[in-house]
Design a protein around this motif. Structure first.
Motif, PDB file in Angstrom:
ATOM      1  N   MET A  72      60.534  17.709  82.733  1.00 22.94           N
ATOM      2  CA  MET A  72      59.432  17.261  81.900  1.00 22.94           C
ATOM      3  C   MET A  72      58.962  18.433  81.041  1.00 22.94           C
ATOM      4  O   MET A  72      58.779  19.548  81.528  1.00 22.94           O
ATOM      5  N   THR A  73      58.796  18.187  79.756  1.00 21.30           N
ATOM      6  CA  THR A  73      58.346  19.196  78.802  1.00 21.30           C
ATOM      7  C   THR A  73      56.959  18.815  78.295  1.00 21.30           C
ATOM      8  O   THR A  73      56.720  17.662  77.940  1.00 21.30           O
ATOM      9  N   GLU A  74      56.047  19.802  78.287  1.00 25.18           N
ATOM     10  CA  GLU A  74      54.688  19.532  77.824  1.00 25.18           C
ATOM     11  C   GLU A  74      54.477  20.199  76.469  1.00 25.18           C
ATOM     12  O   GLU A  74      54.871  21.339  76.239  1.00 25.18           O
ATOM     13  N   VAL A  75      53.853  19.452  75.544  1.00 25.22           N
ATOM     14  CA  VAL A  75      53.595  19.960  74.214  1.00 25.22           C
ATOM     15  C   VAL A  75      52.243  19.439  73.748  1.00 25.22           C
ATOM     16  O   VAL A  75      51.837  18.329  74.092  1.00 25.22           O
ATOM     17  N   GLY A  76      51.533  20.251  72.989  1.00 29.22           N
ATOM     18  CA  GLY A  76      50.230  19.858  72.483  1.00 29.22           C
ATOM     19  C   GLY A  76      50.307  19.333  71.057  1.00 29.22           C
ATOM     20  O   GLY A  76      51.011  19.902  70.214  1.00 29.22           O
ATOM     21  N   LEU A  77      49.591  18.253  70.789  1.00 26.72           N
ATOM     22  CA  LEU A  77      49.535  17.667  69.457  1.00 26.72           C
ATOM     23  C   LEU A  77      48.137  17.858  68.874  1.00 26.72           C
ATOM     24  O   LEU A  77      47.137  17.704  69.584  1.00 26.72           O
ATOM     25  N   VAL A  78      48.087  18.178  67.609  1.00 27.04           N
ATOM     26  CA  VAL A  78      46.802  18.286  66.925  1.00 27.04           C
ATOM     27  C   VAL A  78      46.638  17.054  66.043  1.00 27.04           C
ATOM     28  O   VAL A  78      47.621  16.429  65.637  1.00 27.04           O
ATOM     29  N   PRO A  79      45.401  16.650  65.757  1.00 29.27           N
ATOM     30  CA  PRO A  79      45.195  15.484  64.896  1.00 29.27           C
ATOM     31  C   PRO A  79      45.938  15.635  63.568  1.00 29.27           C
ATOM     32  O   PRO A  79      45.975  16.711  62.978  1.00 29.27           O
ATOM     33  N   GLY A  80      46.561  14.537  63.123  1.00 29.34           N
ATOM     34  CA  GLY A  80      47.362  14.551  61.902  1.00 29.34           C
ATOM     35  C   GLY A  80      48.847  14.671  62.165  1.00 29.34           C
ATOM     36  O   GLY A  80      49.656  14.580  61.241  1.00 29.34           O
ATOM     37  N   THR A  81      49.237  14.849  63.438  1.00 30.29           N
ATOM     38  CA  THR A  81      50.662  14.958  63.783  1.00 30.29           C
ATOM     39  C   THR A  81      51.278  13.562  63.812  1.00 30.29           C
ATOM     40  O   THR A  81      50.667  12.592  64.256  1.00 30.29           O
ATOM     41  N   VAL A  82      52.537  13.450  63.330  1.00 27.79           N
ATOM     42  CA  VAL A  82      53.300  12.197  63.389  1.00 27.79           C
ATOM     43  C   VAL A  82      54.436  12.391  64.386  1.00 27.79           C
ATOM     44  O   VAL A  82      55.220  13.345  64.274  1.00 27.79           O
ATOM     45  N   LEU A  83      54.513  11.501  65.369  1.00 23.12           N
ATOM     46  CA  LEU A  83      55.554  11.530  66.394  1.00 23.12           C
ATOM     47  C   LEU A  83      56.521  10.378  66.146  1.00 23.12           C
ATOM     48  O   LEU A  83      56.103   9.225  65.988  1.00 23.12           O
ATOM     49  N   VAL A  84      57.812  10.675  66.108  1.00 22.29           N
ATOM     50  CA  VAL A  84      58.831   9.657  65.831  1.00 22.29           C
ATOM     51  C   VAL A  84      59.842   9.635  66.971  1.00 22.29           C
ATOM     52  O   VAL A  84      60.427  10.671  67.313  1.00 22.29           O
TER      53      VAL A  84
ATOM     54  N   TYR B 299      49.048  10.496  65.268  1.00 17.92           N
ATOM     55  CA  TYR B 299      48.009  10.891  66.213  1.00 17.92           C
ATOM     56  C   TYR B 299      46.808  11.451  65.456  1.00 17.92           C
ATOM     57  O   TYR B 299      46.920  12.423  64.710  1.00 17.92           O
ATOM     58  N   ASP B 300      45.654  10.797  65.640  1.00 14.39           N
ATOM     59  CA  ASP B 300      44.429  11.215  64.958  1.00 14.39           C
ATOM     60  C   ASP B 300      43.436  11.915  65.882  1.00 14.39           C
ATOM     61  O   ASP B 300      42.541  12.618  65.412  1.00 14.39           O
ATOM     62  N   GLY B 301      43.569  11.734  67.204  1.00 17.33           N
ATOM     63  CA  GLY B 301      42.601  12.293  68.153  1.00 17.33           C
ATOM     64  C   GLY B 301      41.364  11.401  68.246  1.00 17.33           C
ATOM     65  O   GLY B 301      41.056  10.619  67.345  1.00 17.33           O
ATOM     66  N   THR B 302      40.647  11.513  69.335  1.00 17.05           N
ATOM     67  CA  THR B 302      39.475  10.647  69.566  1.00 17.05           C
ATOM     68  C   THR B 302      38.188  11.242  69.018  1.00 17.05           C
ATOM     69  O   THR B 302      37.151  10.596  69.037  1.00 17.05           O
ATOM     70  N   GLY B 303      38.187  12.482  68.586  1.00 14.24           N
ATOM     71  CA  GLY B 303      36.994  13.092  68.017  1.00 14.24           C
ATOM     72  C   GLY B 303      36.068  13.727  69.037  1.00 14.24           C
ATOM     73  O   GLY B 303      35.128  14.417  68.689  1.00 14.24           O
ATOM     74  N   GLY B 304      36.297  13.498  70.305  1.00 13.86           N
ATOM     75  CA  GLY B 304      35.453  14.105  71.345  1.00 13.86           C
ATOM     76  C   GLY B 304      36.122  13.976  72.692  1.00 13.86           C
ATOM     77  O   GLY B 304      36.712  12.948  73.007  1.00 13.86           O
ATOM     78  N   ARG B 305      36.015  15.009  73.513  1.00 15.97           N
ATOM     79  CA  ARG B 305      36.644  14.974  74.827  1.00 15.97           C
ATOM     80  C   ARG B 305      35.736  14.265  75.819  1.00 15.97           C
ATOM     81  O   ARG B 305      34.531  14.550  75.898  1.00 15.97           O
TER      82      ARG B 305
END
Length: 816
Positions: free
Chosen positions: A608-620, A678-684
């Motif tokens: 399993m590989t873990e990677v962080g995404l920031v808002p505005g990222t496109v995953l295909v 991925y846009d993110g939820t704006g708050g944790r």
């Protein structure tokens, strides 16, 4: 005039007259055989005159004269037959029989063939039938050079023809179908390169000389629904003993008994070198055949046929249509503008293409009944609907398939066009290819519709709405072949704001692959919803596939994404890596350690590989049908996807997915594409877990923990509802299950989520009705009444019962 040895079915002399002087005269173009049979054959005959050739030509029927009838004919009009009459001489008309056979029919009235021989009682019935067939064979050769004679006052020199109009290299045969015995003339054996002493009288001996590809057409001659009619020609190839490949023309007539059963076949075989295609024609037909092999729809077949004919032939108009309920349904035409076509077509232009009643086109109807290529030179009288298609010349190509005519192709020229033999070969070959391709396309259309429906029924009907992102998917079935594929995708909402994105591909294209695909998608979804981490989900799916004892394997890509934190955990089982487009516009493959495909090794490891995404990222996530084919290497395909992603505007995720599919034409494999912006939820969110102790006052402790936590989070107005829900859910878990009980509290931007986990897999059941005297059973009714939503999901070794309460921060408003 040429003279050489000629003998055929009692005839010792043959003369060909061709139409000339704008249809007013017959000119002698060739004389062959024993000229002593008839002396002084006129070089020019008036069509309006009284001669056997003119009479037969005008009537369109063969004229047979016995010696007595011929003598009477000569006495009545000696001007047309100034023969030397010597009673008792070997060449006296008292011994000569004559036949006058019109050449061509309909629009192709070419001339007349005169045959004569010393047959005291006239030609026999079999000889007449064979000579009529031979006349059709001569007409076929004459058609290839007919344009050279049109409008000339004198016959063209024989040297200009390039071939004898009445070749001595031809012969006849009679086949008895009941016994298989064949009487074959010496010229037939000579054409085949078979010495007479090696012929045993069996038809199989002669059929063995034919090229195997042409055998089905030869064998089909006596099929009940395809009995050969007089004048119908079949071109076929034979391989002579020296290896030479030769084209022959066969015309035959099948005789039937009173019950309609084929009894005998009378046939004529002659050299048909003029039918042999040129190198350019062979190349064009081969290209068309290869192109039509990949055409999957009726419209595509028709479009390719139109394109293949218009430019090489320099045609002004080309149309392809299918026959349906006495109407011609046009499936493609060029030019596409209605103004380019006659009024009868424009008046029926109700949709993209017109459809016309066959009753409005009698010439076309007649050509379809005959089932043969019809060529109409300029100036022919045609109905307006066809005359306007080709004022300078028109070719009507019936499209044969499965023993019937399924459609027609029209090729028309505005400028004067003369038809050459090479065009005839090209048009005939094209008609056969297009007819078969249309039949195949019908099956492909129906098969692809069924395959697409089955495939889509196994895939998600729609993707869920996601907090913090937009997911879109695209699926394209393969265009080559009828079988369904094994590509699948799924988007699975999980607890705690996680979402699983899955894509996979089962090996092969078959019902078995589709079945395995459906089972694997269901299994992965079930394992994911239970709450297993990504590597465990994939490992369990692998063991399940191994246990199915199938020869198929599957690849899979699995991404568990925390939509609030932006942390993605990726597992790859023999599948292509995901592609990321960063907010900066850079797109690249994600480096992910992979495991083997599912179904190969039962105890395989899946890192399993873990990677962080920031808002505005496109995953295909994609399958290999998009990036790899026989014409596209995998590396180039992945690079193309990265380039398209880098240049795309991620504001519209659906448009980005569509851009990735641009240029995907003929597909040997299915294409599945799953794209997330991925846009993110704006708050944790705030989360906390607490283990419920199994004590007599366990519910009290759970309420106190909840109250302290919620006050610290600033939840005040919703506190009473939350404590009531905690009381009911914890009470049910303690009272009805064994083992550990846990409680999770999650506060997001607008909701408070309360979840209680226990070790029982049984889902809680809300009672339909509870009496006032009952002391229990109202817990779930209370939960339903005080929350916005509630439910139950399975977990590994148990379940989770959850409920959500709308939360309004101090000074804010609830979004529920």
């Amino acid at each position: 005039m040429t003279t050489h040895r000629f003998a055929f079915c009692g005839a010792e002399l043959a003369a060909v007259y061709v139409v000339a002087d704008q249809g007013r005269e017959l000119h002698l173009a060739e004389l062959t055989g024993n000229r002593g049979i008839l002396y002084g054959l006129p070089a020019v005959l008036a069509l309006a005159g009284h001669s056997p050739a003119a009479n037969a030509f005008r009537s369109g029927r063969p004229l047979w004269l016995t010696p007595k009838e011929l003598a009477t004919f000569i006495e009545d009009d000696p001007h047309h037959f100034p023969t030397r009459v010597r009673d008792g001489a070997p060449d006296s008309p008292a011994r000569i029989s004559l036949g006058a056979l019109p050449l061509g029919h309909g629009a192709q009235e070419l001339g007349c063939l005169i045959v004569a021989g010393q047959a005291g009682e006239g030609f026999s019935a079999d000889d007449r039938s064979l000579l009529e067939l031979y006349a059709d064979q001569v007409a076929a050769g004459l058609e290839s050079v007919a344009a050279r004679f049109t409008g000339r006052k004198q016959p063209a020199p024989q040297a200009h023809l390039g071939q004898s109009l009445v070749p001595d290299q031809g012969g006849a045969f009679i086949l008895e179908l009941g016994t298989g015995r064949m009487e074959a003339h010496a010229h037939v054996l000579e054409l085949l390169g078979l010495p007479p002493e090696q012929f045993d009288g069996q038809v199989e001996t002669l059929l063995a000389c034919a090229v195997p590809d042409d055998m089905p057409a030869l064998m089909a001659i006596v099929e009940p629904d395809r009995l050969a009619a007089a004048g119908q020609q079949l071109a076929f190839r034979i391989r002579r003993p020296n290896g030479e490949l030769r084209w022959l023309g066969l015309r035959c007539r099948v005789e039937v008994d009173s019950g309609g059963i084929p009894r005998r076949v009378l046939g004529v075989v002659a050299d048909a070198t003029y039918l042999r295609p040129t190198a350019d024609e062979v190349s064009l037909v081969q290209r068309l055949s290869a192109t039509l092999a990949g055409a999957a729809t009726i419209r595509e077949v028709s479009r390719l046929a139109v394109a293949a004919l218009r430019e090489p032939l320099g045609a002004s108009r080309v149309l392809v249509g299918e026959l349906e309920s006495e109407r011609l349904i046009v499936t493609a035409l060029d030019p596409p503008e209605p103004d380019a076509w006659p009024e009868v077509w424009r008046s029926e232009w109700r949709s993209e293409w017109p459809d016309v009643a066959l009753s409005d086109l009698p010439t076309l109807q007649s050509a379809l009944r005959g089932g043969h290529l019809s060529l109409w030179p300029p100036g022919e009288a045609l109905e307006p609907g066809l005359e306007g298609v080709g004022l300078g010349g028109l070719a009507v190509l019936p499209l044969p398939a499965d023993g019937r005519m399924i459609g027609v192709c029209l090729v028309g020229w505005d400028a004067t066009h003369r038809f050459g033999p090479e065009e005839r070969s090209l048009l005939t070959a094209t008609a056969g290819l297009v007819g078969q391709a249309l039949v195949r396309a019908h099956a492909l259309d129906a098969g692809h519709e069924l395959a697409t429906m089955l495939q889509r029924s196994l895939l998600p009907r729609k993707l869920p709405e996601l907090p913090g992102g937009i997911a879109v998917a695209r699926y394209l079935p393969a265009t080559a072949g009828l079988e369904v594929g094994g590509d699948w995708y799924d988007v699975i909402p999980l607890r705690d704001g996680h979402v699983a994105f899955v894509i996979g591909d089962v090996q092969g294209h078959s019902a078995g692959a589709a079945t395995i695909m459906g089972q694997m998608r269901t299994a992965v979804r079930a394992y994911a919803v239970e709450g297993h981490p990504p590597d465990v989900v994939v490992a369990r799916a692998n063991r399940l596939l191994v246990g199915m004892e199938t020869d198929l394997f599957a690849t899979c890509g699995y991404v568990d994404l925390d939509m609030e934190e932006g942390i993605a955990r990726v597992v790859r089982a023999g599948h292509l890596p995901p592609i990321l487009r960063h907010p900066s516009g850079v797109a690249s493959e994600l480096v992910v350690e992979g495991g083997p495909p599912l179904g190969v090794l039962a105890e395989a490891d899946f890192p399993m590989t873990e990677v962080g995404l920031v808002p505005g990222t496109v995953l295909v996530l994609l399958t290999d049908g998009l990036v790899e084919s026989a014409r596209l290497p995998l590396e180039e395909g992945m690079r193309r996807v990265c380039d398209v992603l880098a240049a795309a505007d991620p504001v519209d995720a659906g448009s980005v997915a569509d851009e990735l599919l641009v240029g995907v034409g003929r597909r040997d494999d299915d294409v599945a594409l799953l794209l997330l912006r991925y846009d993110g939820t704006g708050g944790r969110p705030m989360r906390i877990h607490w283990t419920v102790w199994r004590l007599p006052n366990a519910v009290l402790h759970a309420r106190r923990f909840t109250a302290r936590t919620l006050r610290s989070w600033g939840v005040v107005d919703e506190l009473d509802e939350a404590l009531l829900v905690v009381s009911e859910l914890v009470t049910n878990a303690i009272a009805h299950t064994q083992g550990e009980v846990g409680m999770d509290l999650t506060l997001s931007a607008d909701r408070l989520r309360i979840a209680v986990n226990d070790a029982s897999p049984r889902s809680p059941v809300k009672p339909v009705w509870v009496s006032w005297e009952s002391t229990g059973g109202r817990g779930l009714l209370i939960v339903e009444a005080t929350t916005a939503a509630w439910g139950s999901v399975p977990l590994s070794g148990g379940k989770q019962v959850w409920a959500e309460i709308p939360w309004r921060p101090a000074g804010g408003r609830s979004t529920a």
